[in-house]
Design a protein around this motif. Structure first.
Motif, short mmCIF file in Angstrom:
data_model
loop_
_atom_site.label_atom_id
_atom_site.label_comp_id
_atom_site.label_asym_id
_atom_site.label_seq_id
_atom_site.Cartn_x
_atom_site.Cartn_y
_atom_site.Cartn_z
N LYS A 110 0.88 -1.13 -0.14
CA LYS A 110 0.07 0.05 0.00
C LYS A 110 0.68 1.12 -0.03
O LYS A 110 0.71 2.02 -0.77
CB LYS A 110 -0.90 -0.17 1.34
N THR A 111 1.68 1.49 1.19
CA THR A 111 2.67 2.47 1.16
C THR A 111 3.49 2.63 -0.28
O THR A 111 3.58 3.74 -0.58
CB THR A 111 3.56 2.42 2.28
N THR A 112 4.08 1.44 -0.71
CA THR A 112 4.86 1.57 -2.00
C THR A 112 4.06 2.40 -3.00
O THR A 112 4.47 3.13 -3.84
CB THR A 112 5.42 0.40 -2.20
N MET A 134 -3.10 9.96 1.81
CA MET A 134 -3.09 9.78 3.27
C MET A 134 -2.62 8.36 3.65
O MET A 134 -3.34 7.45 3.33
CB MET A 134 -4.43 10.01 4.05
N ASP A 135 -1.50 8.26 4.26
CA ASP A 135 -0.89 6.98 4.62
C ASP A 135 -0.98 6.48 6.10
O ASP A 135 -0.40 6.80 7.10
CB ASP A 135 0.52 6.95 4.19
N GLU A 136 -2.26 6.02 6.27
CA GLU A 136 -2.38 5.40 7.82
C GLU A 136 -2.26 6.64 8.66
O GLU A 136 -1.75 6.80 9.90
CB GLU A 136 -1.44 4.22 8.17
N PRO A 137 -3.09 7.84 8.30
CA PRO A 137 -2.80 8.96 9.34
C PRO A 137 -3.35 8.84 10.83
O PRO A 137 -2.85 9.48 11.72
CB PRO A 137 -3.51 10.18 8.47
MG LIG Z 1 2.46 1.23 4.97
#
Ligand SMILES: [Mg+2]
Ligand SMILES: Nc1ncnc2c1ncn2[C@@H]1O[C@H](COP(=O)(O)OP(=O)(O)OP(=O)(O)O)[C@@H](O)[C@H]1O
Lengths: 266, 365
Positions: B46-48, B161-164
């Motif tokens: 996901k983050t990538t 938004m990455d797991e904010p």
């Molecule tokens: Mg991540």
């Protein structure tokens, strides 16, 4: 709490006593020197028969002392600037870099702290002689930079490791270029580390004597070297007043540091 | 999603780190104004994927288009995308107002314009009174709201938004979820949101992309994923589920009859035609199951023994055990079904609530 001072009864006075004695043990030599520097006796009599400022006047009336103070300041200041200029990029490479041998390189940067100073001094002496640099400003700076750089690298690496790189990334998505992000966000965020690095680098050079003796010439001496050579000829109260001045300077620097730390501590 | 051209078009994205395929052929389109969530377990890519969209990573293959143009050659600071990170990323030496004003400052806007925009944004996240504070004087939730204001102040069309909210506690998380939804509605900004919390994904998103091992297992609305999961992985990942093993007796279009290992035949639904005798897994949601006394005549049922009942306030959760010792979870608010442990019962359910999947190699979460 298990060790509560107020619940210890009379036993706590023993602890107080030990505390006071330790403080005296650490402070007495300093107080002693300070007292002697104001004493009127030529022979460092204690307690002093009278009080005078003439030893301080002697420092400032002797161009050799003034010159060596000035040399020390110039060397230490140059070392400080170069130590940051080299330590900062080195710390970035050590913390952010992804290359083999990174930990080895880190250890290498710290190694001047571990190698006995006398060995460094001899090695440098041979090196400096070969290039005919002995007794020059450059030789002093180079020698002191070697002992200052580990302090600088350690301080900056520590603060950079405590700084989350995502924060720099955030500045970049916000529209800052990489350089802007580093100068406006990363460096200000680790400024305490940089400040400590500068301070330690300055002091590492300022009170260095062994390397200094090897690098010095009769015409170019740092203050500690001058103190050393003077001491070898005679024990004059001027040494006590120079020492007192050095101690005073250190105390001033420590107070400023404490003040700045409190002010900028997050 | 609208029929017009998508705002973000991710095409066959691949990213390798050494031998690891962090992202493995991901394609998806995001419509203007959409709230799309990447949901998946840790390490699923996901983050990538988000970082490639932001420009912090270059893909090994594939393309990211915004408004029909590839942005791969555009530097991250020139993509004009907003981003809120999982970790607290406020600039520690700046006040809240300076943080929010930073994107406009690097854009060389006038002081008056910056002040006005900062005030607007701080009002939007309801932190107007905190303008002069340092980040260290704010709670985690407040810091993330300031980060949100900072990411929106330059009016980006896309917000990543990455797991904010991952670092916040549950109560606070729900408050800020509400706030993000409100801001999404008010500004109409397109949001790509990452979470591994399925409840959060269901609550906030228009659509959810379920990530698994660098691939998208399924993309659709929350209801799609819950009611019509593409495979056993998605079925197991979204919501609670019970799985049973069996083999196909007969299959006709989306209707399929499956024989369980004890001989019981159960009818269910499938999305793909299944061959006779194929090994399959059946999935039934706990709340679609009902319990009846063992002598009841019901259409489709399984004989079970009650092993445990838990009182959940609004519901009762029963653990029952089949003849072959498999545990099944039942959720019901039918208090009459309550009975004591060890009693024989009948478990019944509609064939439309039974989903049948091929028994692939993919593990369930
Ligand atoms: Mg991540
Ligand atoms: N910079 C990197 N170098 C090497 N491997 C990486 C790097 N970044 C990510 N990976 C690997 O790529 C895979 C996907 O990582 P990613 O961070 O995208 O997962 P994620 O879905 O965001 O997980 P999480 O929920 O834990 O944040 C993981 O196996 C991870 O170890």
């Amino acid at each position: 709490m298990l060790l509560n001072l107020n619940r210890m009864g009379p036993g706590r006075y023993v602890l107080y006593g030990i505390g006071v004695l330790t403080a005296l043990f650490l402070l007495l030599p300093v107080a002693f020197i300070a007292a002697l520097s104001f004493g009127s006796s030529q022979w460092l009599q204690f307690p002093p028969p009278g009080w005078t400022l003439k030893w301080y006047a002697a420092i400032f009336n002797d161009p050799r002392w003034v010159e060596s103070i000035w040399t020390s300041v110039k060397v230490a200041f140059t070392v400080m600037v170069l130590s940051i200029a080299l330590g900062l990029p080195a710390a970035f490479a050590l913390v952010r870099g992804k290359f083999p041998g990174r930990t080895l390189l880190h250890a290498f940067f710290i190694s001047p702290m571990i190698v006995p100073v006398i060995i460094l001094a001899i090695a440098l002496y041979v090196f400096v002689l070969k290039f005919g640099l002995n007794g020059t400003f450059i030789a002093f700076v180079a020698a002191h930079l070697i002992v200052a750089l580990p302090f600088s690298v350690i301080c900056i690496v520590n603060s950079l490791e405590g700084f989350d790189e995502s924060t720099e990334k955030a500045a970049i998505v916000c529209g800052a270029t990489k350089a802007e992000a580093i100068f406006r966000v990363t460096l200000p965020a680790i400024r305490l580390g940089i400040f400590s690095a500068a301070l330690f680098s300055f002091l590492a050079s300022w009170d260095e004597v062994v390397l200094g003796i090897f690098m010095a010439s009769p015409t170019l001496q740092t203050l500690p070297v001058r103190m050393w050579t003077t001491l070898r000829q005679d024990l004059t109260p001027v040494i006590a007043s120079v020492s007192t001045l050095l101690i005073a300077l250190t105390i001033v620097i420590m107070i400023i540091t404490a003040f700045l730390r409190r002010r900028y501590a997050r | 999603m609208s029929a017009q051209a998508p705002l973000v078009n991710i095409r066959n994205l691949v990213k390798h780190f050494g031998s690891v395929a962090a992202v493995d052929d991901v394609s998806l389109q995001v419509g203007e104004g959409e709230f799309l969530t990447f949901l998946g377990s840790s390490g699923s890519g996901k983050t990538t994927t988000l970082f490639i969209v932001a420009g912090f990573e270059d893909p090994t293959a594939g393309d990211v288009e915004i408004d029909g143009r590839s942005v791969l050659s555009v530097k991250p600071n020139e993509r004009n995308i907003g981003m809120v990170f999982q970790r607290y990323t406020l600039f520690p030496h700046m006040t809240v107002a300076q943080n929010v004003g930073f994107p406009l400052m690097v854009r060389r806007r006038s002081k008056a314009e910056i002040d006005k925009a900062v005030k607007e944004m701080l009002d939007l996240v309801q932190l107007g009174a905190y303008a002069g504070r340092k980040p260290s004087e704010l709670s985690g939730g407040q810091q993330q709201r300031v980060a949100l204001a900072r990411a929106l102040v330059y009016k980006p069309r896309i917000l990543l938004m990455d797991e904010p909210l991952a670092a916040l506690d549950k109560r606070l998380r729900e408050d800020i979820q509400q706030e993000i939804r409100r801001i999404h509605r008010e500004l109409g900004v397109t949001i790509l949101y990452v979470t591994h919390d399925q409840e959060e994904a269901l609550r906030m998103s228009d659509r959810i992309a379920v990530f698994s091992h660098g691939k998208i297992a399924q993309i659709g609305s929350g209801a799609d994923l819950y009611e019509r999961p593409a495979d056993a992985f998605v079925a197991g990942f979204i919501g609670n589920s019970n799985f049973l093993q069996g083999s196909v007796v007969q299959s006709q279009q989306d209707q399929v009859a499956v024989r369980l290992d004890d001989g019981t035949v159960i009818r269910g639904n499938t999305r793909h035609p299944l061959a006779a005798n194929a090994r399959v897994r059946l999935m039934i949601r706990p709340e679609r199951l009902a319990l009846a006394p063992s002598n009841d005549q019901v259409d489709q049922s399984l004989d079970v023994t009650l092993s445990d009942t838990t009182y959940l306030g609004d519901m009762l959760q029963h653990e029952v055990v089949t003849a072959w010792q498999q545990r099944i979870t039942v959720r019901t608010n039918d208090r009459a079904a309550a009975s004591s442990a060890g009693n024989a019962l009948k478990l019944h359910f509609a064939s439309t609530d039974v989903m049948v999947f091929e028994d692939g190699n993919r593990a369930t979460a």
